[in-house]
Design a protein around this motif. Structure first.
Motif, PDB file in Angstrom:
ATOM      1  N   LEU A 206       0.842  -1.197   0.000  1.00 59.45           N
ATOM      2  CA  LEU A 206       0.000   0.000   0.000  1.00 59.45           C
ATOM      3  C   LEU A 206       0.876   1.245   0.000  1.00 59.45           C
ATOM      4  N   VAL A 207       0.638   2.133  -0.971  1.00 56.89           N
ATOM      5  CA  VAL A 207       1.327   3.426  -1.042  1.00 56.89           C
ATOM      6  C   VAL A 207       0.316   4.504  -0.662  1.00 56.89           C
ATOM      7  N   LEU A 208       0.724   5.379   0.260  1.00 56.71           N
ATOM      8  CA  LEU A 208      -0.170   6.400   0.798  1.00 56.71           C
ATOM      9  C   LEU A 208       0.281   7.786   0.347  1.00 56.71           C
ATOM     10  N   GLU A 335     -10.950   4.762  12.965  1.00 55.38           N
ATOM     11  CA  GLU A 335     -11.634   4.467  11.711  1.00 55.38           C
ATOM     12  C   GLU A 335     -10.672   4.541  10.526  1.00 55.38           C
ATOM     13  N   LEU A 336      -9.860   5.594  10.488  1.00 60.53           N
ATOM     14  CA  LEU A 336      -8.895   5.739   9.394  1.00 60.53           C
ATOM     15  C   LEU A 336      -7.829   4.649   9.459  1.00 60.53           C
ATOM     16  N   CYS A 340      -7.019   1.831   6.567  1.00 61.84           N
ATOM     17  CA  CYS A 340      -5.660   1.633   6.054  1.00 61.84           C
ATOM     18  C   CYS A 340      -5.245   0.170   6.239  1.00 61.84           C
ATOM     19  N   ASP A 341      -5.549  -0.387   7.394  1.00 61.33           N
ATOM     20  CA  ASP A 341      -5.272  -1.795   7.680  1.00 61.33           C
ATOM     21  C   ASP A 341      -5.972  -2.683   6.662  1.00 61.33           C
ATOM     22  N   PHE A 342      -7.227  -2.368   6.376  1.00 61.57           N
ATOM     23  CA  PHE A 342      -8.016  -3.150   5.420  1.00 61.57           C
ATOM     24  C   PHE A 342      -7.413  -3.085   4.018  1.00 61.57           C
ATOM     25  N   LYS A 372      -1.281   5.447  13.150  1.00 54.04           N
ATOM     26  CA  LYS A 372      -2.246   4.383  12.874  1.00 54.04           C
ATOM     27  C   LYS A 372      -2.331   4.078  11.384  1.00 54.04           C
ATOM     28  N   LEU A 373      -2.031   5.077  10.546  1.00 55.82           N
ATOM     29  CA  LEU A 373      -2.054   4.858   9.103  1.00 55.82           C
ATOM     30  C   LEU A 373      -0.720   4.314   8.619  1.00 55.82           C
ATOM     31  N   GLU A 374       0.349   4.950   9.032  1.00 56.86           N
ATOM     32  CA  GLU A 374       1.659   4.590   8.493  1.00 56.86           C
ATOM     33  C   GLU A 374       2.192   3.287   9.055  1.00 56.86           C
TER      34      GLU A 374
END
Length: 445
Positions: A206-208, A335-336, A340-342, A372-374
Motif C-alpha cells: 500500500l502506497v499512501l 476508523e482511518l 488503512c489496515d483493510f 495508525k495509518l503509516e
C-alpha cells in the motif's frame, strides 16, 4: 450424487496416522477438532493434540483415555457417540496410518474441504431465508452476503501449515525471477521517473499519498491511473468525491491536452474536437473502472476488487480518499487506521494487488493519528504546492509542486528537506516531473 458432506476414510486416516506419527500434528494446527464430521474422531484428535502440547509423544490407549477424562465436555461427547475400546483402535490404526507428511496433509486438506462445504451450505441456507425478509434492502443484503462469505473464506482458506523456510526457497526465488524485467524494473512503475528510484507499486503493498485539501491529490492519482492504462494495466479507481461525469471531463482534458474549461463548455475548435473524440475513444477501450461513492464499505471494496480480478484481470487499485464518518477524534483515528489496515492486508495482501490511496492532511500538515495509518502503509508521500519563496529559490523551471517520500519500507527514504520537483498544470489536469530538479543546498564546513 453425494448425500453426506464428509470423508470417513480421511478422518480415520488422520487420527490413525497421528497415533504413529504424533509430530505430524505440528503441520495441521489449522485443523480443529470441530472440523471432523465424526465427533469420535474429533475427540481423539483433540486428545492427541493436547498430549503433544504437553510433550507426550507416546500415543497409546491409556494416554488418550486419560486426556479425554480431563475434559468433561469431551468425555460426555465420546460417551454419547459410543467410542470404541481405545486399545482396539490402536491396534487397527496401523492398517490405515500414512507414513509421510505429504500423505497426511492430503487427508487434512480433504477434511478441511468438507468442513468448509458443510459450513458454507449452512450459511447459504441461512442467507436464503434473508431473501424473504422485507426489512432488509439490497445494499444491506449484499453487504451481509459478502461479509459472511468473506468470514468463512478467511477462516478456512487463510490458514496454512507451517513450513520450514528453506523448503520454500525454490518457489520464492522463481517468483523473484518472474518479477524482473529487461530494464531492471519490478512492480508497476510510477509515471514519474524519480519516484521509481525509491519504489514501484508492488503487489501486496500500500502506497499512501498525503496532501492538504484542494492540493491536487486526486489529479496526482488520476495521472498515475492513466499512466498504468497506457501500460495495459487493468485499474480500478474508488472515488469518494467525484462522480463519473466530473472524472471523465478531467480525464479527457489530461489525455487530449485540451483545457478543462473548454471540455466543459464546448468552446473548442475543430482540431481540439478531434483530440477530444480521440481521447474518448481511447478511454472506451481501456480495462478501467471508476466508481463514485462517498461512503464505501470495506465489504463493497473487497467484493468489487475480487470480481474485477476475474473480470478484467485487475492489478492496480486507487482509493481516493480515506476519510472518517465521525467528529470524535479518537474514533476518527481508529476508523482511518482500520481502513488503512483493510486496504493493506485485505485488498493488497489477500487479493495480491498494488494499492495507491490518499488521505487528507490537517492544518498542521498531519494525518489524524498518522501512526495508525503509516503502521500499515509500505510508502508514505507528502504532496504540496511550493511557496513563492521556494519557487524563486529553486527556479521556475523546477516547477510549482513538490513531493517528499517520508516513509519507505520498499527502498531508500528521503530526509525531510529532500523532495522531487513537479509542474502541475491544473488547466489540463496534467502533472509531470520537471526535467530539471532543484540544486541541493550544500552545508558549509
Amino acid at each position: 450424487m453425494r448425500t453426506a458432506l464428509y470423508d470417513k476414510e480421511a478422518e480415520s486416516g488422520i487420527v490413525a496416522t497421528l497415533v504413529h506419527h504424533p509430530e505430524f500434528i505440528m503441520q495441521s494446527d489449522h485443523l480443529k477438532p470441530n472440523h471432523f464430521y465424526n465427533k469420535e474422531n474429533g475427540c481423539i484428535y483433540w486428545a492427541i493434540q493436547e498430549l503433544y502440547k504437553k510433550g507426550i509423544d507416546k500415543i497409546d490407549a491409556f494416554n488418550i483415555e486419560s486426556m479425554i477424562n480431563t475434559n468433561q465436555a469431551v468425555k460426555r461427547m465420546t460417551e454419547k457417540f459410543n467410542v470404541k475400546d481405545m486399545q482396539e483402535f490402536i491396534e487397527l490404526s496401523s492398517t490405515i496410518s500414512r507414513s509421510s507428511s505429504s500423505e497426511y496433509n492430503m487427508l487434512v486438506n480433504k477434511v478441511m474441504e468438507f468442513a468448509f462445504k458443510r459450513e458454507l451450505h449452512g450459511l447459504l441456507s441461512k442467507l436464503s431465508g434473508e431473501c424473504y425478509n422485507d426489512e432488509i434492502d439490497l445494499e444491506q443484503l449484499n453487504n451481509k452476503v459478502y461479509k459472511s462469505i468473506g468470514d468463512i473464506t478467511e477462516k478456512f482458506l487463510a490458514t496454512n501449515s507451517v513450513e520450514i523456510f528453506g523448503d520454500k526457497i525454490g518457489e520464492l526465488w522463481d517468483e523473484v525471477l518472474q518479477r524482473r524485467t529487461d530494464n531492471g524494473m519490478f512492480g508497476l512503475p510510477s509515471k514519474f521517473p524519480t519516484i521509481n528510484n525509491y519504489f514501484t507499486y508492488e503487489t501486496t503493498e500500500l502506497v499512501l499519498l498525503k496532501a492538504r485539501m484542494k492540493m491536487g491529490k486526486s489529479c496526482f492519482m488520476m495521472n498515475e491511473a492513466i499512466h498504468k492504462l497506457r501500460m495495459g494495466i487493468p485499474t480500478v479507481y474508488f472515488d469518494t468525491e467525484m462522480a463519473d461525469r466530473l472524472f471523465l471531463e478531467r480525464m479527457i482534458a489530461n489525455i487530449s491536452g485540451v483545457e478543462l474549461k473548454k471540455v466543459k463548455s464546448g468552446l473548442y475548435n475543430e482540431e481540439e474536437s478531434a483530440k477530444i473524440e480521440e481521447a474518448k475513444s481511447w478511454i472506451q477501450g481501456q480495462p478501467f473502472v471508476h466508481i463514485y461513492n462517498p461512503q464505501f464499505t470495506n465489504e463493497e471494496i473487497y467484493a468489487i476488487c475480487n470480481i474485477l480480478k476475474y473480470k478484467i484481470g485487475l492489478q492496480f487499485v486507487i482509493f481516493d480518499y480515506m476519510k472518517g464518518n465521525t467528529l470524535d477524534s479518537s474514533a476518527l483515528y481508529n476508523e482511518l487506521g482500520g481502513r488503512c489496515d483493510f486496504l493493506k492486508n485485505e485488498v493488497a495482501g489477500v487479493l495480491e494487488l498494488a494499492v495507491l490511496a490518499a488521505c487528507q492532511l490537517n492544518r498542521q500538515n498531519q494525518v489524524a493519528d498518522s501512526d495508525k495509518l503509516e503502521r500499515y502503509a509500505s510508502v508514505s508521500m507528502s504532496w504540496r504546492n511550493k511557496t513563492s519563496d521556494e519557487i524563486i529559490m529553486d527556479g521556475e523551471e523546477c516547477g510549482n509542486y513538490r513531493l517528499n517520500i517520508s516513509l519507505n519500507r520498499l527502498g531508500e527514504q528521503m530526509d525531510d528537506s529532500e523532495y522531487i520537483d513537479f509542474v502541475f498544470d491544473g488547466s489540463k489536469m496534467r502533472i509531470d516531473e520537471t526535467e530539471k530538479q532543484h540544486a541541493t543546498a550544500i552545508e558549509p564546513f
